[in-house]
Motif scaffolding. Structure first.
Motif, PDB file in Angstrom:
ATOM      1  N   LEU A 188      29.567  83.794  95.302  1.00  7.66           N
ATOM      2  CA  LEU A 188      30.556  83.091  96.103  1.00  7.66           C
ATOM      3  C   LEU A 188      31.965  83.175  95.524  1.00  7.66           C
ATOM      4  N   GLU A 189      32.100  83.678  94.272  1.00 10.01           N
ATOM      5  CA  GLU A 189      33.434  83.767  93.655  1.00 10.01           C
ATOM      6  C   GLU A 189      34.288  84.800  94.374  1.00 10.01           C
ATOM      7  N   LEU A 190      35.557  84.492  94.464  1.00 12.43           N
ATOM      8  CA  LEU A 190      36.449  85.435  95.148  1.00 12.43           C
ATOM      9  C   LEU A 190      36.707  86.645  94.248  1.00 12.43           C
ATOM     10  N   GLU A 191      36.717  87.781  94.846  1.00 13.92           N
ATOM     11  CA  GLU A 191      36.909  88.979  94.032  1.00 13.92           C
ATOM     12  C   GLU A 191      38.114  89.741  94.604  1.00 13.92           C
ATOM     13  N   THR A 192      39.115  89.978  93.800  1.00 17.75           N
ATOM     14  CA  THR A 192      40.270  90.721  94.330  1.00 17.75           C
ATOM     15  C   THR A 192      40.451  92.006  93.534  1.00 17.75           C
ATOM     16  N   VAL A 193      40.791  93.048  94.251  1.00 16.43           N
ATOM     17  CA  VAL A 193      41.029  94.328  93.579  1.00 16.43           C
ATOM     18  C   VAL A 193      42.539  94.560  93.575  1.00 16.43           C
ATOM     19  N   LYS A 194      43.065  94.773  92.419  1.00  9.82           N
ATOM     20  CA  LYS A 194      44.520  94.990  92.357  1.00  9.82           C
ATOM     21  C   LYS A 194      44.792  96.488  92.422  1.00  9.82           C
ATOM     22  N   GLU A 195      45.639  96.815  93.338  1.00  9.61           N
ATOM     23  CA  GLU A 195      45.977  98.242  93.417  1.00  9.61           C
ATOM     24  C   GLU A 195      47.511  98.350  93.367  1.00  9.61           C
TER      25      GLU A 195
END
Lengths: 194, 378
Positions: free
Chosen positions: B299-306
């Motif tokens: 459920l944790e938010l996962e963000t990919v930094k590009e």
């Protein structure tokens, strides 16, 4: 005259080995009895069923089917059934001599009697074997089982679900007749202890 | 209290305490009754004196026992009084005897009828309530004997009225006597008819009991043989059963009929088919597999930094720099550090995207084995 419209219903009941008794509490059955019992109807139905291989037999206040030709049950099966009936009949007659058509009883009454009557108790123990019950089955269950088998064979019916009271139907006379018809030669009778 | 005791006379005992309670603790009454011998005390119990008991029973006509000797006695009395009447000379005495005869005759009629009523009731009771077959049978046999003796008494009485004391009845010309005599004859006729009915009843009962006890005896014998495993050989049970083709011996038949195709095609049967199908399906398809629950990690938010290189901005900066594109890109400070190859890619991208805004010269320079066109902004 055509066969009555209840012919199918009559066939359904009788062909499954049940009886149609005059003193059934089920209005449907006693009504069917009245229909068959009308003189001309009986003959008509007799001929009708006879054509398809069944004999509509008239007992004392009950009707049943027997087969015109050889029975489908072999002698061994019949013997087994008859012996079971003798056991059951003997048990209930020991409980009360007046155990005849129209008699009304509850399984609890018999269980109470078993507690005070050693003969009845030993007979109830014997019935466990006949009905293939465990040696530790409580008497209550034994009696229910025996009574249910009596109902299944069409000799009794449940009168009151809540009180678990049962009524003996007139077809019970069939059992009595069967016993009466068996002949014990005199010399054998003398051998049997009192 | 006497009424209460009388009602309870059939109980084996009536306790003294009950009587006291009933009289609201007034023991005097009980003592009085005791002293007059109306009731007798027996330990803790009291009972009505027998004489009084009989008296009450006689008055109320509630006797249970059938007493034939009583009638017999009455007949003798009639005979005696009739003889006295004939022998007596005085009118007054004659009158007295006549009165006695009348009362006795009335009594005979009444008690005969009562006896029959009692007999009927007793027979019924014995048949319906007596649990022991032997006692029941003996009781009924006894009642049958009583019935016969009542019958003999009726005959005797009739003989008495018609033959034996004919002289007396002819001589005593009294209206009352005639009436009593006629009434008695009528009573006796009625009794006789009743007795015929009773006799039939009792014979039927006895036969039923005999049949039942015979049946039970037979059943016991059969059961004995069955328990000894001898029933097949020592009785004709095989023969009886082999002639018995009753359906009840057969296993319960089941009629396997084929379904009517035409009927299945009807709309009203569609629901039924669906129901059956569902049941059928569920039988072979056991539980459906469910996915596992989501964990908290899932459920944790996962963000990919590009890091995005804004080519428009690079172009704007390039336009202001005034140098050639390749040289500009090689020294340009991108948001992140770019390798030489990446800078070449950006070079190509800018040229292809903003071709119209750039001026591609025919001069070519070379760096790191790459030959490139010198590009200026327009």
């Amino acid at each position: 005259m055509n066969a009555p419209m209840q012919t199918g219903e009559i066939f359904e009941i009788l062909s499954s080995g049940q009886f149609i008794c005059s003193n059934s509490a089920e209005a449907r059955i006693s009504k069917l009895y009245d229909i068959i019992d009308e003189n001309e109807k009986y003959e008509l139905l007799y001929d009708y069923f006879s054509a398809i291989g069944f004999l509509l037999e008239k007992g004392d206040e009950f009707y049943y089917f027997s087969r015109k030709n050889e029975s489908k049950a072999d002698l061994e099966r019949k013997l087994e059934t008859a012996c079971k009936w003798i056991d059951v009949l003997d048990f209930f007659k020991t409980f009360d001599n007046a155990f005849v058509s129209g008699y009304s009883f509850t399984t609890q009454e018999i269980v109470v009697q078993i507690k005070v009557d050693a003969v009845l108790k030993s007979k109830a123990d014997g019935l466990r074997k006949v009905f293939k019950l465990d040696d530790k089955t409580p008497y209550n269950e034994v009696i229910i089982k025996v009574t249910e088998s009596l109902c299944k064979d069409g000799f009794a019916e449940i009168e009151n679900e809540i009180l678990k009271s049962y009524k003996i139907l007139s077809s019970f006379k069939y059992l009595e007749e069967l016993v009466t018809n068996i002949n014990i030669p005199e010399e054998v009778q003398n051998e049997i202890p009192e | 209290m006497i009424a209460e005791m009388f009602e309870k006379r059939k109980l084996p005992s009536y306790r003294y305490d009950y009587a006291v309670e009933l009289m609201e603790n007034n023991e005097d009454v009980i003592r009085l009754l005791l002293s007059k011998n109306i009731i007798v005390q027996n330990g803790a119990y009291i009972e009505l004196d027998n004489q009084f008991l009989n008296f009450f029973e006689g008055i109320l006509e509630v006797n249970e026992e059938i007493n034939t000797s009583y009638i017999n006695e009455n007949i003798q009395q009639v005979k005696e009084y009739a003889t006295y009447y004939l022998q007596s000379n005085s009118e007054a005495e004659r009158f007295r005897y006549l009165r006695n005869v009348k009362s006795v005759l009335q009594k005979i009629g009444r008690s005969t009828l009562r006896n029959i009523v009692d007999l009927n009731r007793n027979i019924d009771n014995a048949f319906k309530t007596e649990p022991n077959y032997k006692i029941k049978l003996t009781k009924l046999e006894n009642y049958k004997r009583k019935l016969e003796s009542i019958q003999t008494l009726i005959e005797q009485t009739e003989r008495l009225l018609r033959e034996e004391e004919e002289t007396f009845f002819k001589l005593a010309t009294d209206e009352g006597l005639k009436e009593v005599r006629t009434q008695l004859i009528l009573d006796l006729t009625e009794s006789r008819q009743n007795l015929i009915e009773t006799r039939q009843q009792i014979i039927e009962y006895i036969n039923q009991i005999k049949y039942q006890s015979k049946f039970i005896e037979k059943l016991k014998q059969l059961k004995y043989l069955r328990d000894q495993f001898e029933i097949k050989h020592k009785t004709n049970i095989r023969e009886v059963l082999s002639h018995n083709n009753a359906i009840i011996f057969e296993p319960k038949p089941s009629y396997k009929l084929k379904l009517s195709i035409d009927n299945l095609g009807k709309d009203e049967n569609r629901q039924l088919i669906i129901k059956v199908r569902n049941r059928y399906k569920s039988a072979i398809n056991p539980t459906k597999q469910l996915a596992e629950n989501l964990t908290s990690k899932d459920l944790e938010l996962e963000t990919v930094k590009e890091i995005y290189i804004d080519l428009h901005r690079v172009r704007n900066d390039f336009k202001q720099s005034g140098s050639d594109l390749f040289g500009f890109l090689m020294n340009y400070q991108f948001v992140r550090e770019l390798s030489f190859e990446e800078r070449v890619t950006v070079f190509c991208q800018i040229i292809s995207m903003f071709e119209n805004e750039l001026e591609l010269t025919d001069n070519y320079l070379k760096q790191n084995n790459i030959e490139y066109a010198v590009v200026y902004p327009k």
